[in-house]
Design a protein around this motif. Structure first.
Motif: not given
Length: 179
Positions: A66-82
């Protein structure tokens, strides 16, 4: 002669069993990946809200392609909803199952924490992994990495070896008793 034939049959069966073991399971994911991304709330200790996509800083092992600079989908983290999925890129994803450290404020004015979770990837077994998060209030950027754990050999291989030794000993006893 019967003992030799029995051991030969057992060896062939063991070889086929071990071969089938390799066919029946995929390999675990190995290596590490480092990802950065923009965050909205760098000091919030209840979770992390990402402000968009992140990008790969680098990777090793199965992530090396996976090349440096490749876009990543990020999803919000809720510590109460793991558990909750945190990122996915190039067919890989990471889901946080639990925090392994307290959420603390770091020297960069953001939050830091460690978590345990599951890495998943097409063609791979789901693999336990560790997740390290360090946020910064300067520009609201998060740097984090996901690293796989060491996976021990399956106990079934040890059981198979023990069974073969036992079968050989039993055959030898029968031969000695018959003589």
């Amino acid at each position: 002669m019967k003992l030799f034939q029995a051991l030969k049959t057992a060896a062939i069966a063991a070889g086929m069993g071990i071969a089938m073991l390799g066919v029946a399971t995929a390999a675990p994911i190995s290596g590490a990946i480092s990802i950065s991304g923009p965050i909205v709330n760098p000091t919030d200790t209840t979770g992390v809200d990402f402000a968009g996509s992140g990008f790969v800083n680098g990777g090793s092992g199965d992530f090396a392609g996976i090349a440096a600079g490749t876009l990543v989908n990020l999803f919000d983290i809720s510590f109460a909803a793991l558990p909750g999925t945190v990122w996915n890129v190039s067919g890989f994803s990471f889901t946080i199952n639990s925090l392994t450290s307290a959420v603390t404020t770091n020297a960069q004015g953001g939050i830091s924490f460690n978590a345990f979770g599951t890495l998943a990837g097409a063609g791979f077994d789901d693999t336990d992994g560790n997740f390290v998060f360090n946020g910064s209030s300067i520009g609201g950027v998060a740097n984090f990495s996901s690293v796989t754990s060491v996976v021990p050999l399956p106990a079934s291989i040890l059981l198979l070896g023990g069974a073969l030794v036992g079968m050989g000993a039993a055959a030898r006893r029968r031969k000695n008793a018959a003589a």
